[in-house]
Structure formats: structure tokens, C-alpha cells
Write a protein that holds these residues in place. Structure first.
Motif, PDB file in Angstrom:
ATOM      1  N   LEU A  73       0.831  -1.208   0.000  1.00 20.56           N
ATOM      2  CA  LEU A  73       0.000   0.000   0.000  1.00 20.56           C
ATOM      3  C   LEU A  73       0.868   1.261   0.000  1.00 20.56           C
ATOM      4  O   LEU A  73       0.634   2.188  -0.786  1.00 20.56           O
ATOM      5  CB  LEU A  73      -0.933  -0.011   1.213  1.00 20.56           C
ATOM      6  CG  LEU A  73      -2.064   1.026   1.199  1.00 20.56           C
ATOM      7  CD1 LEU A  73      -2.950   0.850  -0.021  1.00 20.56           C
ATOM      8  CD2 LEU A  73      -2.902   0.926   2.471  1.00 20.56           C
ATOM      9  N   SER A  74       1.880   1.301   0.864  1.00 22.52           N
ATOM     10  CA  SER A  74       2.778   2.462   0.895  1.00 22.52           C
ATOM     11  C   SER A  74       3.513   2.610  -0.425  1.00 22.52           C
ATOM     12  O   SER A  74       3.691   3.724  -0.940  1.00 22.52           O
ATOM     13  CB  SER A  74       3.789   2.322   2.042  1.00 22.52           C
ATOM     14  OG  SER A  74       3.134   2.294   3.283  1.00 22.52           O
ATOM     15  N   PHE A  75       3.943   1.481  -0.973  1.00 22.08           N
ATOM     16  CA  PHE A  75       4.671   1.465  -2.242  1.00 22.08           C
ATOM     17  C   PHE A  75       3.835   2.053  -3.370  1.00 22.08           C
ATOM     18  O   PHE A  75       4.263   2.969  -4.088  1.00 22.08           O
ATOM     19  CB  PHE A  75       5.069   0.007  -2.551  1.00 22.08           C
ATOM     20  CG  PHE A  75       5.435  -0.265  -3.980  1.00 22.08           C
ATOM     21  CD1 PHE A  75       6.719  -0.047  -4.440  1.00 22.08           C
ATOM     22  CD2 PHE A  75       4.482  -0.765  -4.866  1.00 22.08           C
ATOM     23  CE1 PHE A  75       7.055  -0.306  -5.761  1.00 22.08           C
ATOM     24  CE2 PHE A  75       4.810  -1.032  -6.191  1.00 22.08           C
ATOM     25  CZ  PHE A  75       6.098  -0.802  -6.637  1.00 22.08           C
ATOM     26  N   ILE A  76       2.616   1.578  -3.540  1.00 15.96           N
ATOM     27  CA  ILE A  76       1.811   1.991  -4.694  1.00 15.96           C
ATOM     28  C   ILE A  76       1.249   3.398  -4.502  1.00 15.96           C
ATOM     29  O   ILE A  76       1.096   4.155  -5.479  1.00 15.96           O
ATOM     30  CB  ILE A  76       0.687   0.964  -4.983  1.00 15.96           C
ATOM     31  CG1 ILE A  76       0.175   1.127  -6.422  1.00 15.96           C
ATOM     32  CG2 ILE A  76      -0.437   1.074  -3.978  1.00 15.96           C
ATOM     33  CD1 ILE A  76       1.217   0.881  -7.487  1.00 15.96           C
ATOM     34  N   ILE A  77       0.960   3.787  -3.261  1.00 12.08           N
ATOM     35  CA  ILE A  77       0.460   5.140  -3.021  1.00 12.08           C
ATOM     36  C   ILE A  77       1.545   6.172  -3.329  1.00 12.08           C
ATOM     37  O   ILE A  77       1.273   7.234  -3.916  1.00 12.08           O
ATOM     38  CB  ILE A  77      -0.029   5.302  -1.565  1.00 12.08           C
ATOM     39  CG1 ILE A  77      -1.300   4.467  -1.330  1.00 12.08           C
ATOM     40  CG2 ILE A  77      -0.287   6.768  -1.241  1.00 12.08           C
ATOM     41  CD1 ILE A  77      -2.500   4.930  -2.132  1.00 12.08           C
ATOM     42  N   LEU A  78       2.792   5.871  -2.956  1.00 13.96           N
ATOM     43  CA  LEU A  78       3.900   6.779  -3.278  1.00 13.96           C
ATOM     44  C   LEU A  78       4.053   6.922  -4.790  1.00 13.96           C
ATOM     45  O   LEU A  78       4.174   8.035  -5.312  1.00 13.96           O
ATOM     46  CB  LEU A  78       5.193   6.268  -2.650  1.00 13.96           C
ATOM     47  CG  LEU A  78       6.469   7.040  -3.009  1.00 13.96           C
ATOM     48  CD1 LEU A  78       6.361   8.500  -2.575  1.00 13.96           C
ATOM     49  CD2 LEU A  78       7.703   6.376  -2.403  1.00 13.96           C
ATOM     50  N   LEU A  79       4.035   5.788  -5.495  1.00  9.16           N
ATOM     51  CA  LEU A  79       4.131   5.835  -6.956  1.00  9.16           C
ATOM     52  C   LEU A  79       2.966   6.611  -7.555  1.00  9.16           C
ATOM     53  O   LEU A  79       3.149   7.439  -8.457  1.00  9.16           O
ATOM     54  CB  LEU A  79       4.142   4.410  -7.529  1.00  9.16           C
ATOM     55  CG  LEU A  79       5.469   3.663  -7.567  1.00  9.16           C
ATOM     56  CD1 LEU A  79       5.278   2.348  -8.307  1.00  9.16           C
ATOM     57  CD2 LEU A  79       6.554   4.472  -8.234  1.00  9.16           C
ATOM     58  N   LEU A 115      -1.879  11.447  -0.826  1.00  7.27           N
ATOM     59  CA  LEU A 115      -3.139  11.517  -1.574  1.00  7.27           C
ATOM     60  C   LEU A 115      -3.678  12.941  -1.627  1.00  7.27           C
ATOM     61  O   LEU A 115      -4.219  13.373  -2.663  1.00  7.27           O
ATOM     62  CB  LEU A 115      -4.169  10.578  -0.954  1.00  7.27           C
ATOM     63  CG  LEU A 115      -3.890   9.080  -1.101  1.00  7.27           C
ATOM     64  CD1 LEU A 115      -4.985   8.266  -0.413  1.00  7.27           C
ATOM     65  CD2 LEU A 115      -3.788   8.676  -2.579  1.00  7.27           C
ATOM     66  N   LEU A 116      -3.528  13.680  -0.544  1.00  7.81           N
ATOM     67  CA  LEU A 116      -3.970  15.080  -0.534  1.00  7.81           C
ATOM     68  C   LEU A 116      -3.141  15.898  -1.522  1.00  7.81           C
ATOM     69  O   LEU A 116      -3.692  16.749  -2.242  1.00  7.81           O
ATOM     70  CB  LEU A 116      -3.854  15.658   0.868  1.00  7.81           C
ATOM     71  CG  LEU A 116      -4.297  17.123   1.042  1.00  7.81           C
ATOM     72  CD1 LEU A 116      -5.774  17.279   0.664  1.00  7.81           C
ATOM     73  CD2 LEU A 116      -4.050  17.598   2.463  1.00  7.81           C
ATOM     74  N   SER A 117      -1.851  15.633  -1.587  1.00  8.09           N
ATOM     75  CA  SER A 117      -0.984  16.333  -2.539  1.00  8.09           C
ATOM     76  C   SER A 117      -1.404  16.043  -3.973  1.00  8.09           C
ATOM     77  O   SER A 117      -1.461  16.950  -4.817  1.00  8.09           O
ATOM     78  CB  SER A 117       0.479  15.924  -2.324  1.00  8.09           C
ATOM     79  OG  SER A 117       0.932  16.275  -1.040  1.00  8.09           O
ATOM     80  N   ALA A 118      -1.715  14.771  -4.258  1.00  5.89           N
ATOM     81  CA  ALA A 118      -2.150  14.394  -5.606  1.00  5.89           C
ATOM     82  C   ALA A 118      -3.472  15.072  -5.960  1.00  5.89           C
ATOM     83  O   ALA A 118      -3.654  15.573  -7.075  1.00  5.89           O
ATOM     84  CB  ALA A 118      -2.281  12.877  -5.711  1.00  5.89           C
ATOM     85  N   LEU A 119      -4.407  15.090  -4.996  1.00  4.50           N
ATOM     86  CA  LEU A 119      -5.707  15.715  -5.235  1.00  4.50           C
ATOM     87  C   LEU A 119      -5.567  17.215  -5.498  1.00  4.50           C
ATOM     88  O   LEU A 119      -6.133  17.748  -6.462  1.00  4.50           O
ATOM     89  CB  LEU A 119      -6.620  15.478  -4.026  1.00  4.50           C
ATOM     90  CG  LEU A 119      -8.005  16.135  -4.089  1.00  4.50           C
ATOM     91  CD1 LEU A 119      -8.811  15.592  -5.263  1.00  4.50           C
ATOM     92  CD2 LEU A 119      -8.750  15.921  -2.771  1.00  4.50           C
ATOM     93  N   LEU A 120      -4.798  17.897  -4.657  1.00  2.00           N
ATOM     94  CA  LEU A 120      -4.606  19.339  -4.831  1.00  2.00           C
ATOM     95  C   LEU A 120      -3.875  19.644  -6.135  1.00  2.00           C
ATOM     96  O   LEU A 120      -4.142  20.652  -6.790  1.00  2.00           O
ATOM     97  CB  LEU A 120      -3.818  19.903  -3.645  1.00  2.00           C
ATOM     98  CG  LEU A 120      -4.559  19.930  -2.306  1.00  2.00           C
ATOM     99  CD1 LEU A 120      -3.645  20.413  -1.193  1.00  2.00           C
ATOM    100  CD2 LEU A 120      -5.807  20.802  -2.387  1.00  2.00           C
ATOM    101  N   SER A 121      -2.972  18.760  -6.519  1.00  2.00           N
ATOM    102  CA  SER A 121      -2.271  18.939  -7.786  1.00  2.00           C
ATOM    103  C   SER A 121      -3.240  18.927  -8.960  1.00  2.00           C
ATOM    104  O   SER A 121      -3.177  19.774  -9.855  1.00  2.00           O
ATOM    105  CB  SER A 121      -1.217  17.832  -7.960  1.00  2.00           C
ATOM    106  OG  SER A 121      -0.609  17.902  -9.225  1.00  2.00           O
ATOM    107  N   PHE A 122      -4.180  17.980  -8.938  1.00  2.00           N
ATOM    108  CA  PHE A 122      -5.171  17.899 -10.017  1.00  2.00           C
ATOM    109  C   PHE A 122      -6.129  19.092  -9.986  1.00  2.00           C
ATOM    110  O   PHE A 122      -6.498  19.630 -11.024  1.00  2.00           O
ATOM    111  CB  PHE A 122      -5.958  16.590  -9.906  1.00  2.00           C
ATOM    112  CG  PHE A 122      -5.431  15.502 -10.781  1.00  2.00           C
ATOM    113  CD1 PHE A 122      -6.067  15.156 -11.953  1.00  2.00           C
ATOM    114  CD2 PHE A 122      -4.265  14.827 -10.442  1.00  2.00           C
ATOM    115  CE1 PHE A 122      -5.576  14.152 -12.768  1.00  2.00           C
ATOM    116  CE2 PHE A 122      -3.764  13.830 -11.246  1.00  2.00           C
ATOM    117  CZ  PHE A 122      -4.417  13.493 -12.418  1.00  2.00           C
TER     118      PHE A 122
END
Length: 446
Positions: free
Chosen positions: A69-75, A278-285
């Protein structure tokens, strides 16, 4: 101790990844998930029969929650954020420009991690060379240097070094590997330049001439604010390693506090890391125009393929890692060159983080009275260098040796670059990297 035959599903899945794209590419494209389920069950069912269903369920759940989970979320996070950054300019993918890009990217990997640097630079490099027919060698050396070797100078660079930092290795200790990295760059960059110059001339001779009328060093960066999110993700990874030593997150039994799912603990530290990413990815989009993703040819294919294949790899390699953890100290590995090669070889096919930890513990078990003081004892500088460089450098030997390798391959193929097969890539690594590692052994570890 588990029977060795439980490692067969792992070998079977690796063979599928290596062979099926060659013999039945279309079928493999549509049925990867079925192959992963098949080989995973081929391990899980016999393991449940021999060890009990509850033990099997706990082991697999532990692997998924605390490793995969940590691996794929980071990717996923880095894939999303870097997909929102576009680098435009008039740079032409010449041998000189490509070589300089690889050099810069190699050192960038230690600042934002091999995955971060790979995802940030792979699309711009592909764009610079879009006019060329012969481009696969560029991506291969990209994997060698940026996706792997460049991560050796800080704990941020590659997960094995972060694990060492969490176990008492000083943060700046990894700079001891700078001479080894520079030595390898002095060998590999000229080799790349000669190969690229040869292919560059062939491309031009065949009529693939770039437009150099506007060539300049001016670059235009769109979505630059996303660099903040990349830094945030890197901080989240470092924070997760630091919080594991904070008393507030450690229970009375010495284990990390968290949410209990059966006998498996989903730690609060991991939750915090995942939430930030995940918050960083969401805000990026939310804060980036979709035109930038369109310009980058952004789609979910690469991350989807990695997510499917690597959950199978993580599950099926469980017995191999368990056997290695039990028997690693009985392999008779005591000398630096032995640590370098055994850690490196296994890191080429297994997750390099647990492999690093196995031989880190093996070095501790030898009972040295001086060297680098870490949690549990001392490890001589030369042994720690051998273990660290083996784990980081030799992840480049195969597509599955390190997380970014497969991502770079997938993104390259999505952009029309015909990458070598699993075994084809290994021919490149055997011919280009293994001689360099042999020289490393002679110069630094004998």
C-alpha cells in the motif's frame, strides 16, 4: 522455515512478465490481472494448507497493508503530480543535451528520490527526442542512472537507505557513496554518449532531422507550482521514517500504534504518510489545468499496469523473503565484496528494501565492536557501503529491480518508444552494468 517450492509462484510470475509480452502480447495486455491472481493463489492456497488459513490471511494482509500500500500510493502520488508538470522549450535531444540531462537527473534523484526524479524528467526527455527513431537506449540509461544509481547519496533517494536511517545510520552517511557514484558516472556517461552519438547520426542519415533553427537553452515550465507537492510527498516519506521513533506513536509493547485489522496493525504513521500523499495528488489535479496533462499525453495506463503486476510480485515473493530472513545469516557472507554482490543480486529481483534489511542485520550479527554505530551495534563503514550500493545500484539490473524502472518503461512505450523485453533489457544491464560493478568490487570492496 518454509519449503523452497513455495517460491515457485514467484518464479512463475516473473517468467510470465518476461516471456508473455514476447509470445502473446495482446493476450497478456488483457489478462495480466488473471495471471497475477493465478500465481498469487498458487502460493496462498498451499501456504494456507501448511500453515493454516488464519496465518496465511494475516501474512498476505500484512504484506498488502504495510508493504504494497505504501509502495503503490507513493508511486501513484508522484505519477499524478509530475503528470501535471510540463517542460517546453527548444532543446533538441542531441547526445550532448541527453548526456547533461542524465547527469543532472542522477544527482536530482538523491534530492527528491529516484521515483520523483524519474517521473519528473522522463516526459521532458521523451519530448526532446521525439523526432528520433532510435530512442530506447536513452530510456535504458535513464533507468540505470536516474531511476537507480542516483538515489544513493541520501536516505531520501531510495527506500533501503531510508530504512538504514530509521535504524540509526546518520542522515549524511550516504555521502560516503559519492566516490563510487562519480566513478560509475565517469564510465557510464561516456559509454552512453558514444552509443547516442552513433544512433543520432543514423537517425539524421535516414532523414530524421530536428528543427535547430530555434534551438536555445530557454525552457518554459508549466504547472511549476506542483514542485511544492513533490517536495511535500518527499517530506511525507521522510516524516514516516522519523515518526517511527517518536514515543507518541509507539505502544507499550514496542510496536507502532494503529488501527488493528485482525492481527495486522495499520499504523498511524503509515496513515499520515498516505493521507499527505493523496492530498498532494488531489490538490495537484485541482490546481492544474487539464491542458497540461493533455500535452503530457497523461493517462492511467502506466500506473495501472504497475499496480496490477506488483501486487502479485509482493505477494508471491513473501516466502522468498521469509526464507532469506531465516537463512540469510547462514550464507557465509562476511566480506564486503560478498555483501555487495549478494545484496545486489537479490535486489535485482526482490524488493531491495527487505533485502537491504536482511543483510544489514546479517552484518550486525557478525558482532563488530567498532564502525558505524547503529541501533543494535556496529557495522563497519566498508560493509555498510557494500550493502547500500548493492541494494541501490543493482536494482537497475532488471525492470522489476526498483519501482521506477517499470514506470519509465510503461511511459516510454505509451509515447511510441519500443523498449526491449525483460530479457532484452537484462542483456543491456549485463553488458553495460555488470562490468562496472565488477570494477566497483575491485576498486572499492576487495
Amino acid at each position: 522455515m518454509l519449503p523452497l517450492w513455495l517460491c515457485i509462484p514467484f518464479a512463475g510470475l516473473l517468467l510470465c512478465i518476461a516471456i508473455m509480452p514476447l509470445v502473446k502480447a495482446e493476450w497478456w495486455e488483457s489478462h495480466q490481472i488473471h495471471a497475477v491472481i493465478f500465481w498469487s493463489l498458487l502460493f496462498i492456497i498451499p501456504y494456507a494448507v501448511t500453515k493454516g488459513a488464519s496465518t496465511a490471511a494475516e501474512t498476505v494482509l500484512e504484506c498488502i497493508i504495510n508493504d504494497y500500500l505504501s509502495f503503490i500510493i507513493l508511486l501513484f502520488g508522484l505519477f499524478c503530480v509530475t503528470g501535471n508538470i510540463s517542460v517546453d522549450g527548444d532543446l533538441v535531444g542531441s547526445p550532448r543535451v541527453n548526456t547533461i540531462t542524465l547527469l543532472i537527473g542522477t544527482f536530482l534523484s538523491s534530492l527528491i528520490g529516484t521515483t520523483g526524479a524519474s517521473m519528473l524528467l522522463v516526459r521532458p526527455l521523451i519530448k526532446m527526442n521525439s523526432w528520433r527513431h532510435r530512442r530506447s537506449h536513452i530510456m535504458i540509461f535513464f533507468i540505470f542512472l536516474i531511476s537507480n544509481m542516483g538515489g544513493c547519496l541520501t536516505p531520501i533517494g531510495d527506500p533501503p537507505l531510508l530504512m538504514g536511517f530509521m535504524r540509526g545510520v546518520p542522515f549524511t552517511w550516504s555521502l560516503h557513496l559519492l566516490p563510487v557514484l562519480c566513478f560509475n558516472l565517469v564510465i557510464l556517461l561516456p559509454i552512453f554518449y558514444m552509443i547516442d552519438r552513433h544512433n543520432y547520426r543514423l537517425d539524421i542519415a535516414e532523414g530524421s532531422v530536428p528543427d535547430i533553427s530555434k534551438e536555445s537553452t530557454e525552457l518554459k515550465l508549466q504547472g511549476a507550482h506542483n514542485i511544492i507537492f513533490i517536495v511535500t510527498i518527499v517530506i511525507a516519506v521522510v516524516l514516516s521514517g522519523t515518526l517511527t521513533n517518536v514515543p507518541a506513536f509507539i505502544g507499550a509493547n514496542g510496536e507502532l500504534k494503529g488501527l488493528h485489522i485482525g492481527e495486522v496493525t495499520f499504523s498511524f504513521v503509515t496513515m499520515i504518510e498516505i493521507a499527505i500523499i493523496l492530498l498532494s495528488a488531489l490538490l495537484s489535479f485541482k490546481t492544474t489545468q487539464s491542458e497540461i496533462r493533455t500535452k503530457n499525453h497523461f493517462n492511467w495506463g502506466a500506473i495501472q499496469e504497475v499496480a496490477v503486476l506488483f501486487i502479485g510480485i509482493f505477494i508471491t515473493m513473501i516466502p522468498t523473503l521469509l526464507i532469506l530472513e531465516v537463512k540469510g545469516g547462514e550464507l557465509g557472507v562476511t566480506k564486503p565484496w560478498q555483501f555487495f554482490w549478494i545484496t545486489g543480486f537479490l535486489s535485482s529481483f526482490l524488493d531491495n528494501t527487505p533485502t537491504y534489511l536482511v543483510f544489514f542485520k546479517t552484518a550486525l550479527s557478525l558482532g563488530f565492536k567498532d564502525g558505524i554505530q547503529v541501533t543494535g551495534g556496529f557495522v563497519p563503514k566498508i560493509l555498510l557501503m557494500a550493502i547500500s550500493s548493492g541494494a541501490v545500484f543493482m536494482g537497475a539490473n532488471t525492470y522489476i529491480g526498483n519501482a521506477p524502472n517499470f514506470m519509465v518503461r510503461s511511459i516510454a512505450e505509451e509515447n511510441g518508444i519500443k523498449m526491449p523485453s525483460f530479457f532484452g533489457y537484462m542483456l543491456w544491464s549485463i553488458s553495460c552494468l555488470i562490468p562496472v560493478f565488477l570494477i566497483d568490487m575491485i576498486v572499492f570492496y576487495l
